[in-house]
Design an enzyme around this catalytic site. Structure first.
Site, PDB file in Angstrom:
ATOM      1  N   ALA A  10       0.827  -1.214   0.000  1.00 29.55           N
ATOM      2  CA  ALA A  10       0.000   0.000   0.000  1.00 29.55           C
ATOM      3  C   ALA A  10       0.854   1.253   0.000  1.00 29.55           C
ATOM      4  O   ALA A  10       0.542   2.239   0.660  1.00 29.55           O
ATOM      5  CB  ALA A  10      -0.917  -0.003   1.218  1.00 29.55           C
ATOM      6  N   ARG A  16      -3.410   9.252  -9.886  1.00 27.28           N
ATOM      7  CA  ARG A  16      -4.602   9.322 -10.740  1.00 27.28           C
ATOM      8  C   ARG A  16      -5.870   9.635  -9.942  1.00 27.28           C
ATOM      9  O   ARG A  16      -6.904   9.958 -10.517  1.00 27.28           O
ATOM     10  CB  ARG A  16      -4.774   8.003 -11.505  1.00 27.28           C
ATOM     11  CG  ARG A  16      -3.875   7.914 -12.725  1.00 27.28           C
ATOM     12  CD  ARG A  16      -4.153   6.655 -13.521  1.00 27.28           C
ATOM     13  NE  ARG A  16      -3.528   5.490 -12.925  1.00 27.28           N
ATOM     14  CZ  ARG A  16      -3.700   4.239 -13.349  1.00 27.28           C
ATOM     15  NH1 ARG A  16      -4.518   4.008 -14.368  1.00 27.28           N
ATOM     16  NH2 ARG A  16      -3.097   3.234 -12.756  1.00 27.28           N
ATOM     17  N   LYS A  23      -4.092   7.452  -1.354  1.00 25.62           N
ATOM     18  CA  LYS A  23      -5.082   6.701  -2.112  1.00 25.62           C
ATOM     19  C   LYS A  23      -5.827   5.659  -1.281  1.00 25.62           C
ATOM     20  O   LYS A  23      -7.063   5.604  -1.288  1.00 25.62           O
ATOM     21  CB  LYS A  23      -4.428   6.000  -3.303  1.00 25.62           C
ATOM     22  CG  LYS A  23      -5.436   5.195  -4.127  1.00 25.62           C
ATOM     23  CD  LYS A  23      -4.846   4.621  -5.388  1.00 25.62           C
ATOM     24  CE  LYS A  23      -4.014   3.393  -5.133  1.00 25.62           C
ATOM     25  NZ  LYS A  23      -3.724   2.657  -6.381  1.00 25.62           N
ATOM     26  N   GLN A  73       8.410   1.818   2.506  1.00 25.12           N
ATOM     27  CA  GLN A  73       9.044   1.722   1.195  1.00 25.12           C
ATOM     28  C   GLN A  73       9.257   3.146   0.689  1.00 25.12           C
ATOM     29  O   GLN A  73       8.344   3.771   0.162  1.00 25.12           O
ATOM     30  CB  GLN A  73       8.154   0.922   0.228  1.00 25.12           C
ATOM     31  CG  GLN A  73       8.814   0.686  -1.133  1.00 25.12           C
ATOM     32  CD  GLN A  73       7.861   0.048  -2.139  1.00 25.12           C
ATOM     33  OE1 GLN A  73       6.648   0.033  -1.935  1.00 25.12           O
ATOM     34  NE2 GLN A  73       8.408  -0.474  -3.233  1.00 25.12           N
ATOM     35  N   GLY A 102      -3.540  -2.801  -0.964  1.00 24.92           N
ATOM     36  CA  GLY A 102      -4.372  -1.872  -0.212  1.00 24.92           C
ATOM     37  C   GLY A 102      -5.446  -1.186  -1.022  1.00 24.92           C
ATOM     38  O   GLY A 102      -6.327  -0.535  -0.454  1.00 24.92           O
ATOM     39  N   GLU A 155       2.099 -11.151 -19.876  1.00 28.25           N
ATOM     40  CA  GLU A 155       1.495  -9.823 -19.826  1.00 28.25           C
ATOM     41  C   GLU A 155       0.785  -9.523 -21.142  1.00 28.25           C
ATOM     42  O   GLU A 155       1.157 -10.035 -22.205  1.00 28.25           O
ATOM     43  CB  GLU A 155       2.559  -8.769 -19.532  1.00 28.25           C
ATOM     44  CG  GLU A 155       3.229  -8.911 -18.177  1.00 28.25           C
ATOM     45  CD  GLU A 155       2.232  -8.883 -17.029  1.00 28.25           C
ATOM     46  OE1 GLU A 155       1.272  -8.071 -17.086  1.00 28.25           O
ATOM     47  OE2 GLU A 155       2.398  -9.671 -16.089  1.00 28.25           O
ATOM     48  N   ASN A 377     -44.804  14.888  28.801  1.00 35.26           N
ATOM     49  CA  ASN A 377     -45.253  15.481  27.536  1.00 35.26           C
ATOM     50  C   ASN A 377     -44.629  16.866  27.395  1.00 35.26           C
ATOM     51  O   ASN A 377     -44.849  17.742  28.225  1.00 35.26           O
ATOM     52  CB  ASN A 377     -46.769  15.604  27.493  1.00 35.26           C
ATOM     53  CG  ASN A 377     -47.265  16.066  26.122  1.00 35.26           C
ATOM     54  OD1 ASN A 377     -47.587  15.266  25.261  1.00 35.26           O
ATOM     55  ND2 ASN A 377     -47.309  17.373  25.924  1.00 35.26           N
ATOM     56  N   TYR A 387     -27.625  26.929  27.663  1.00 29.60           N
ATOM     57  CA  TYR A 387     -26.326  27.607  27.525  1.00 29.60           C
ATOM     58  C   TYR A 387     -26.455  29.050  27.990  1.00 29.60           C
ATOM     59  O   TYR A 387     -27.310  29.796  27.507  1.00 29.60           O
ATOM     60  CB  TYR A 387     -25.886  27.539  26.064  1.00 29.60           C
ATOM     61  CG  TYR A 387     -24.509  28.105  25.788  1.00 29.60           C
ATOM     62  CD1 TYR A 387     -23.404  27.696  26.517  1.00 29.60           C
ATOM     63  CD2 TYR A 387     -24.316  29.037  24.780  1.00 29.60           C
ATOM     64  CE1 TYR A 387     -22.136  28.202  26.254  1.00 29.60           C
ATOM     65  CE2 TYR A 387     -23.053  29.549  24.497  1.00 29.60           C
ATOM     66  CZ  TYR A 387     -21.968  29.128  25.246  1.00 29.60           C
ATOM     67  OH  TYR A 387     -20.723  29.641  24.992  1.00 29.60           O
TER      68      TYR A 387
END
Length: 460
Positions: A10, A16, A23, A73, A102, A155, A377, A387
């Site tokens: 992650a 993007r 992200k 990293q 992630g 690929e 009631n 306050y």
């Protein structure tokens, strides 16, 4: 059972996404996408959950807390490099390592369990999670021999015309024999056009060493959905929302319009409850049985009893007892507890207050920092004035009292049980039980005075 380890990659910035936010912290159904992945991994009861982080590392730590081991990293040099920086956390350990991402929030513990079981049954060194896609363009293809054994991953850009027709794709999620994974990492190179290290090269190395490489084909293709931009984020949100709604419906909840009902992953709903369109349920919300929620109700971290009806209302960090009705257009703010069989009506706001069983606050009222007893009631337009400009004070209205319309209760004040307060009164002093208070100027009526005013205006 073999020890299990979860390694979640992650570290990517996610340019993007066009966002200041890291992200993997973008939410899907109200929860950061990386949290979904961590939660799924933890259901596998791993010995350790390791998260490789880069950009926004501190924000991720704040979100996930200390139950995850973090590895930084600093440079993002490919998936293989991300695994290499976590090598010290895996070295010397026996068992299986799941490699996850992630930004794949739709991954489920059920699919991961199936992946591990298949890995063990096949006695494989590495097992690839695969899926069939109608349009596999851009994905790596799984090439098998006629017996179904994995020959290679190719690929898309390197695939032949025939290989491009293969619909089984590599999801990028793997189950490795941890020992073989660690031993292979030192053999990775970045001798490619991108100058990066790829985890798929580990698989190729193990294949060349005649180790068994297997592929588990999941029927749930949604779990492969990765998020790289806002469009994919919206798609993930929709897929997860429909998945969550389906699970609730299978458990006996009626959802009138699943496409327009928004339920978070940590919400619990009882049997025979009906959720109407436009409703948003988030956080650790718990809803009992036989309730009707909505339309257009929003509940966040709320505990709801059985037989409750809530419509066009917002409730936050509060609780509501059995058979109570809330709304329309009510706002229950944090710290509030509504008793059983109560009524909170239209345009009523409750804040940090306790409302007793059978109490009624039907309309146009504000109750803040108050304890309202059972069967009290509160008349239309009644207010607690809590306050004084510098601090909050508490109001207590004891059981069975009647508060007339347009009454101001100026805190701190206590109204004894069974007391009555006349409409239009401003109460500044406490009252004993069974007393009656009227605090307004006596009415003066001047006959024919209106006519005199009209004649006076004519002469001007």
């Amino acid at each position: 059972m073999n020890d299990r380890y979860a390694l979640i990659l992650a570290a990517g910035k996610g340019t993007r996404m066009k966002s200041k936010k890291y992200k993997v912290l973008h939410p899907v159904c109200g929860k950061p996408m990386v949290q979904h992945v961590v939660d799924a991994a933890k259901r596998m009861n791993p010995q350790k959950t390791i998260l490789v982080v880069g950009h926004g590392a501190e924000d991720v730590r704040q979100q996930l807390g200390p139950d995850v081991t973090y590895v930084l990293q600093e440079q993002q040099l490919g998936t293989g490099h991300a695994v290499k920086v976590a090598k010290d956390q895996l070295e010397g350990k026996q068992g299986h390592t799941l490699i996850l991402y992630g930004d794949t929030p739709l991954i489920t513990a059920e699919v991961l369990e199936e992946l591990i079981q298949f890995h063990e049954e096949e006695q494989a060194i590495v097992t690839i999670l695969t899926a069939n896609m109608d349009n596999p363009t851009g994905y790596g293809r799984i090439v098998r021999d006629r017996h179904g054994n994995v020959l290679k991953i190719v690929e898309h850009k390197d695939a032949s015309t025939q290989e491009k027709e293969i619909q089984e794709i590599n999801t990028g999620i793997y189950c490795f024999s941890n020992e073989h994974l660690v031993n292979t990492l030192d053999k990775l190179t970045n001798q490619n056009a991108q100058g990066e290290y790829y985890i798929t090269d580990c698989i190729e190395i193990l294949k060349k060493q005649n180790h068994k490489v297997a592929a588990f084909l999941t029927e749930d293709t949604d779990v492969t959905h990765g998020v790289n931009d806002r469009i994919a984020l919206a798609e993930a949100e929709k897929l997860m929302r429909l998945r969550i709604n389906k699970q609730h419906m299978l458990q006996g909840v009626t959802i009138i319009d699943p496409e327009n009902t928004y339920i978070g992953p940590d919400v619990t709903i009882g049997m025979d409850t009906t959720i109407l369109p436009g409703t948003i349920l988030s956080g650790h919300t718990v809803i009992g049985e036989d309730c009707v929620i909505g339309p257009y109700a929003e509940l966040r971290h709320v505990h709801i009893g059985d037989g409750v009806a809530i419509e066009y209302a917002v409730l936050v960090e509060s609780e509501v007892g059995d058979t109570t009705t809330v709304g329309p257009y009510a706002y229950i703010r944090p710290g509030s507890s509504i008793g059983k069989g109560s009524k909170i009506g239209d345009f009523v706001e409750i804040k940090n207050s306790t409302i007793g069983d059978g109490a009624k606050i039907p309309h146009l009222s504000y109750v803040g920092d108050a304890d309202i007893g059972a069967k009290v009631n509160m008349g239309c337009g009644s207010l607690t004035v809590n306050y004084d400009g510098s601090q909050k004070h508490r109001t207590v209205v004891e059981e069975g009292s009647f508060v007339g319309c347009n009454v101001n209760l100026v805190a701190p004040v206590q109204i004894g049980p069974g007391a009555y307060i006349a409409a239009g009164s401003t109460i500044t002093d406490s009252m004993p039980g069974d007393s009656f208070a009227i605090a307004r100027q006596r009415q003066v009526t001047k006959e024919n005075y209106a006519q005199k005013l009209k004649e006076k205006k004519k002469t001007k």
